[in-house]
Enzyme design. Structure first.
Site, PDB file in Angstrom:
ATOM      1  CE  LYS A   1      -3.740  -0.049   2.116  1.00  7.07           C
ATOM      2  NZ  LYS A   1      -4.740  -0.419   3.361  1.00  7.07           N
TER       3      LYS A   1
ATOM      4  NE  ARG B   1      -6.642   4.213   4.686  1.00  5.53           N
ATOM      5  CZ  ARG B   1      -7.947   3.915   4.619  1.00  5.53           C
ATOM      6  NH1 ARG B   1      -8.525   2.906   4.574  1.00  5.53           N
ATOM      7  NH2 ARG B   1      -8.755   5.172   4.407  1.00  5.53           N
TER       8      ARG B   1
ATOM      9  N   GLY C   1      -8.164  -7.337   4.503  1.00 10.58           N
ATOM     10  CA  GLY C   1      -8.882  -7.206   5.620  1.00 10.58           C
ATOM     11  C   GLY C   1      -8.296  -8.026   6.726  1.00 10.58           C
TER      12      GLY C   1
ATOM     13  CG  MET D   1      -2.589  -7.430   9.431  1.00 11.84           C
ATOM     14  SD  MET D   1      -0.759  -7.016   8.971  1.00 11.84           S
ATOM     15  CE  MET D   1      -1.075  -6.608   7.426  1.00 11.84           C
TER      16      MET D   1
ATOM     17  NE  ARG E   1      -4.924  -4.662  -3.679  1.00 12.79           N
ATOM     18  CZ  ARG E   1      -5.587  -4.990  -2.509  1.00 12.79           C
ATOM     19  NH1 ARG E   1      -4.845  -4.931  -1.125  1.00 12.79           N
ATOM     20  NH2 ARG E   1      -6.846  -5.130  -2.391  1.00 12.79           N
TER      21      ARG E   1
ATOM     22  CG  HIS F   1     -13.771 -10.020   4.124  1.00  9.69           C
ATOM     23  ND1 HIS F   1     -13.935 -11.182   4.674  1.00  9.69           N
ATOM     24  CD2 HIS F   1     -12.129  -9.974   4.325  1.00  9.69           C
ATOM     25  CE1 HIS F   1     -12.774 -11.875   5.308  1.00  9.69           C
ATOM     26  NE2 HIS F   1     -11.832 -10.819   5.254  1.00  9.69           N
TER      27      HIS F   1
ATOM     28  CB  SER G   1      12.434 -42.949 -12.694  1.00  9.64           C
ATOM     29  OG  SER G   1      11.272 -42.144 -12.464  1.00  9.64           O
TER      30      SER G   1
ATOM     31  CB  CYS H   1       7.831 -41.320 -11.764  1.00 14.28           C
ATOM     32  SG  CYS H   1       8.647 -42.449 -10.812  1.00 14.28           S
TER      33      CYS H   1
ATOM     34  CE1 TYR I   1      10.758 -39.413 -16.958  1.00 14.46           C
ATOM     35  CE2 TYR I   1      13.187 -39.494 -17.894  1.00 14.46           C
ATOM     36  CZ  TYR I   1      11.897 -40.178 -17.198  1.00 14.46           C
ATOM     37  OH  TYR I   1      12.110 -41.345 -16.701  1.00 14.46           O
TER      38      TYR I   1
HETATM   39  C1  PEP Z   1       7.401 -42.913  -5.659  1.00 15.00           C
HETATM   40  O1  PEP Z   1       7.735 -43.686  -4.679  1.00 15.00           O
HETATM   41  O2  PEP Z   1       7.631 -41.888  -5.710  1.00 15.00           O
HETATM   42  C2  PEP Z   1       6.848 -43.729  -6.822  1.00 15.00           C
HETATM   43  C3  PEP Z   1       6.606 -43.132  -7.790  1.00 15.00           C
HETATM   44  O3  PEP Z   1       6.457 -44.975  -6.429  1.00 15.00           O
HETATM   45  P1  PEP Z   1       5.013 -45.385  -5.769  1.00 15.00           P
HETATM   46  O4  PEP Z   1       4.335 -44.303  -5.579  1.00 15.00           O
HETATM   47  O5  PEP Z   1       4.358 -46.508  -6.541  1.00 15.00           O
HETATM   48  O6  PEP Z   1       5.687 -46.231  -4.715  1.00 15.00           O
END
Ligand code: PEP
Ligand code: MG
Length: 913
Positions: free
Chosen positions: A41, A110, A119, A121, A350, A466, A796, A864, A884
């Site tokens: 502000k 303020r 709202g 504070m 803002r 609000h 992975s 993963c 990835y």
């Molecule tokens: C993990 O452990 O992150 C994984 C992908 O395997 P799961 O969740 O199947 O144990």
């Protein structure tokens, strides 16, 4: 009455006795780059002053002063002197003294933190009114009503905020006065109210309301500092991820009066519609009202377009200033303003909060208006926004009972049971219920209820109330100002004409259209999902603007991202959907799902087998079924990589519940009808029973315990690959070994699998290469990645198990067991199972990536675990050099967008270096 003058307040040069740390800045001294110090502000006020806008003069006390106060329980030594110097200058500039007995200068105080906390504070208005100055004010304005109404507002706000007096005490007196004299109180009525309010102060605090204006000011400033630590402010910060250490700035400003009768008023406006993104000024205006009346929602405001009729000149000025602000900030801005007898004053600006749909739409509008480029547009949307746009929406049918349509204040569909107070909302939500908080209007104290609820319905207030502001900020559906509904008390219930709705009854609210329905309304996929599913063509002329904006920004993200995006998919249809959503492969195909349902009996027979030959025959029966599973997935993914993970979970997950089975066996025994299969199964269950199954016989260990299991799965993959290849497709299958802790496990397993693949290839007379990699999901695996990399074609990261085993948190239990307490106590900011713990788990990941790639520079490394689809975690994965991420099909678009944004933030970080 002229409360202030429009001439800009002259710039401060060195103040006498200025300290090396400067705790107070005049509005004319700051700018938007000082937001850390002046709060959002304060920085906005400074910026508007710099632009020559009509901002009432004043000064900002820095967040640093607040932090000092909160640490030491006292102001920094220099603060009082600095405030006094700035106040003297303000008085000189205004030609009036604070609270002087004739024509007094009055001030507003303020809060204003670095990040907006609407709202949450405190604010105190009308500082400077005393028993003496109220007379001067009345004489100057020529209105006793106005002067005494201002005094009672001060007593009420100061009493509640600074002195901690229960608001109800004041409200009761005011209600009684209205009951006696009607809606409009006379000067004499208000004098009496003031007397009664002063008595409340005396009774409740044991001392008179301060009659020294400078003392009022000092107390109000401290109250604002202290409001940083109120429960609702703390809860809001936790929820929004704002650090507790920042503190708030305090803005002290000459009062201007929107409640000065005809030609006066107060309003809130957005430079574009923050709910839909539509262009054009948007907001609420409340004639003859002061500050908080609009945001509190206690009085229903007029649409801002009405101001054009009431005062065209002020409306035009407002249009001009908002136009300048949008170009200046290159974004949607929100403003608060007051009109005092035809003179416009800008009180705040803002960059405004907006809904996910508006975020995408506005970002692309600004690109088309050549205000920003596509990279900047991509920075301005987020994966969280996109995830919201993919939530289902209502599909009312002929049987749906619409109760009313209110103001569509925050979009989205919510179905839940009605609750009428925050405590009940919190209690029922903690028990797993979806609740809709129904209130006449919300106050900042309702924050815990808003957080707990899936949707909010109020019968008063507009889009800037609000409830609406907070709900929009949290992306929760909200319908406001549903005036046809009545919230009754004692007992609490909601009346819609003849229909009465009690606590616990279900309703559905549509924050996109404002519709409120009785009971549960069916839902359908929103247009953005139709687009990703390929059912909506972004090139079509009638395509929704939001869909088009999502399309443009996701495509742009694809052009920027370095991270690949794959899907966790276990079936052909899942894989096909993932592909439609833009997945470049399957990063995790969990084969355990192929052993559920009817196929459970195969696992039972495997554990019951008495000989190797018996086991082999079960595996032989499974082989064609597994092969068919993989054919489906490989066909759906065609060219793209599919990483098949060998069986991972503890076997008991496929076997019957022990207690149920034991009861069945006992009953059968009692009836003299013993089923030998059940008896043996029970014995096997007892044999396999583990105290910590997640740390027991699972993952790669299964391959050792059930010889031939992984070989069968690998054979199925290899044969499926050849089969699909023969259909003219290009299969890129990979085999992944789970829960490896030592390179020895992987080496031994790998030797067996390589042999199977070679056998299948030789039998078919074809070449077949199937990379074999491993999950890194145990701390030991991460710490020995340099060894494991020698036996793996890829890694992975299983961040679910890696989080479980690094923290020693059971992934199945802790989130409901004690995380709520950990989050409340501030031990955790968020669940490490949702957002990656960069410090601990992240350190192991860095080691795995750095050492893995050092040993094996071409090693592909993916993620993963669930974190692969989490917007915040994706930035970390980009930064540490992951190749990835792999996530559930529905999160693929989010991952694509965030991966693009992550690439931009690296680019801008290196640009600025
Ligand atoms: C993990 O452990 O992150 C994984 C992908 O395997 P799961 O969740 O199947 O144990
Ligand atoms: Mg795992």
């Amino acid at each position: 009455m002229t409360r202030t003058e429009s001439a800009p307040f002259t710039t401060v040069t060195a103040l006498p006795g200025a300290s090396p740390i400067k705790y107070v800045y005049d509005f004319a001294e700051g700018n938007r780059d000082l937001a850390d110090l002046l709060g959002g502000k304060g920085a906005g006020l400074a910026e508007m002053s710099g632009l020559g806008f009509p901002v009432p003069p004043g000064f900002t006390i820095t967040t640093e002063a607040c932090r000092y106060y909160l640490r030491h329980g006292a102001d920094p030594d220099e603060l009082a002197g600095e405030i006094a110097a700035h106040l003297n200058r303000l008085e000189t500039h205004m030609g009036r003294g604070l609270g002087q007995s004739d024509d007094p200068l009055l001030l507003s105080v303020r809060s204003g933190a670095r990040y907006s906390m609407p709202g949450m504070m405190e604010t105190v208005l009308d500082i400077g009114i005393t028993d003496r100055s109220v007379q001067g004010l009345a004489a100057q304005v020529g209105s006793e009503e106005f002067a005494f109404d201002s005094y009672r507002r001060l007593l009420q706000m100061f009493g509640r905020t600074v002195l901690g007096i229960n608001e109800r005490l004041f409200a009761d007196v005011l209600d009684a006065a209205h009951a006696r004299s009607g809606a409009n109180l006379s000067g004499a009525d208000l004098r009496e109210v003031v007397l009664a309010f002063k008595q409340i102060v005396l009774d409740e605090t044991g001392r008179e309301f301060p009659q020294e204006p400078r003392e009022q000011l000092q107390m109000a400033i401290r109250a604002v500092f202290e409001s940083w630590h109120t429960e609702r402010a703390t809860l809001y910060r936790r929820r929004e991820g704002i650090s507790d250490d920042l503190g708030t700035a305090v803005n002290v400003m000459a009062m201007v009066f929107g409640n000065a009768g005809a030609g006066s008023g107060t309003g809130v406006a957005f430079t574009r519609n923050p709910a839909s993104g539509q262009t054009g000024l948007y907001g609420d205006y409340l004639p003859d009202a002061q500050g908080e009346d609009v945001v509190s929602g206690t009085r229903n405001a007029l649409p801002i377009s009405e101001l054009k009729v009431l005062d065209p000149s002020v409306y035009d000025q407002l249009l001009h200033y908002t136009d300048v602000l949008e170009h200046h900030y290159r974004d949607l801005c929100d403003i608060e303003f007051t009109v005092e007898r035809g003179k416009l004053w800008m009180l705040q600006t803002r960059v405004g909060k907006r809904t996910p749909a508006a975020a995408f739409r506005i970002a692309c509008q600004l690109v088309d208006e050549q205000v920003i480029d596509l990279d900047e547009a991509l920075r301005r949307v987020s994966g969280h926004d996109l995830a919201h746009l993919m939530f289902p929406q209502f599909k009312p049918g002929p049987g749906s009972v619409r109760l009313t349509t209110g103001v569509n204040a925050s979009p989205g569909a919510a179905v839940g049971t009605v609750v009428f107070d925050s405590a009940t909302a919190v209690r029922r939500a903690a028990a797993g219920e979806d609740v809709i908080l129904v209130r006449r209007e919300t106050t900042p104290d309702d924050l815990s209820g808003i957080v707990a609820a899936v949707g909010i319905l109020t019968t008063r207030g507009g889009k800037t109330a609000h409830a609406a502001v907070v709900a929009r900020g949290m992306g929760k559906p909200c319908v406001c100002g549903a005036e046809e509904l009545i919230v009754e008390e004692n007992p609490s219930r909601l009346r819609a004409g003849e229909t009465l709705i009690e606590e616990g009854q279900e309703i559905s609210i549509d924050g996109t259209t404002g519709a409120v329905y009785l009971g549960r309304v069916a839902v359908e996929p929103p247009p953005v999902v139709d687009y990703f599913e390929g059912r909506l063509d972004p090139a079509a002329t009638d395509v929704d603007d939001v869909v088009l904006s999502v399309h443009r920004l996701v495509v742009h993200a694809d052009s920027r991202r370095r991270l690949g995006v794959r899907a966790n998919a276990d079936t052909g249809p899942d894989a096909a959907r993932a592909r439609r959503y833009g997945a470049e492969g399957v990063g995790l195909c969990r084969t355990e799902h192929m052993f559920l349902g009817e196929r459970r009996t195969f696992v039972e027979r495997l554990v019951l087998a008495n000989s190797k030959a018996e086991q082999n025959s079960v595996l032989a029966e499974l082989l064609p079924l597994q092969r068919a599973d993989f054919v489906d997935i490989f066909t759906a993914m065609d060219e793209a990589t599919v990483t098949v993970r060998l069986l991972d979970p503890p076997l008991h997950e496929f076997l019957p519940d022990r207690t149920t089975l034991a009861v069945r066996v006992a009953l059968a025994r009692a009836a003299g009808e013993v089923d030998e299969y059940d008896v043996q199964l029970l014995a096997a269950l007892d044999r396999l029973r583990e105290v910590n199954p997640m740390l027991g016989l699972r993952g790669v260990r299964l391959g050792f315990a059930i010889p031939g299991l992984f070989a069968m799965q690998t054979r199925a993959v290899a044969e499926a690959a050849l089969e699909v290849r023969r259909l003219g497709m290009h299969v890129r299958a990979e085999i992944m070994v789970p829960l490896v802790a030592t390179v020895a496990e992987l080496e031994i397993t790998r030797r067996e699998l390589v042999g199977v693949i070679a056998e299948v290839a030789a039998a078919a007379g074809e070449r077949l290469e199937l990379p074999i990699g491993t999950m890194i999901e145990l701390p030991r695996a991460a710490l020995t990645a340099h060894e494991i990399a020698n036996s793996a074609d890829f890694f992975s990261l299983g961040t679910n198990d890696l989080t479980q085993t690094t923290w020693g948190f059971s992934r199945d239990d802790v989130e409901s067991a004690f995380f709520p307490e950990y989050l409340r106590a501030g031990v955790l900011d968020s669940s490490p199972f949702e957002t990656l713990d960069r410090v601990g788990v992240g350190r192991l990941i860095r080691i795995a990536v750095d050492e893995g790639k050092q040993e094996h520079p071409l090693l592909q490394i993916g993620v993963c675990g669930e974190h692969g689809g989490d917007p915040d975690s994706i930035h970390f994965f980009h930064d540490v050099g992951i190749d990835y991420v792999s996530c559930s099909p529905f999160r693929i678009p989010v991952a694509r967008l965030e991966a693009g944004r992550a690439a931009l933030s690296t680019a801008s970080a290196s640009d600025s270096r």
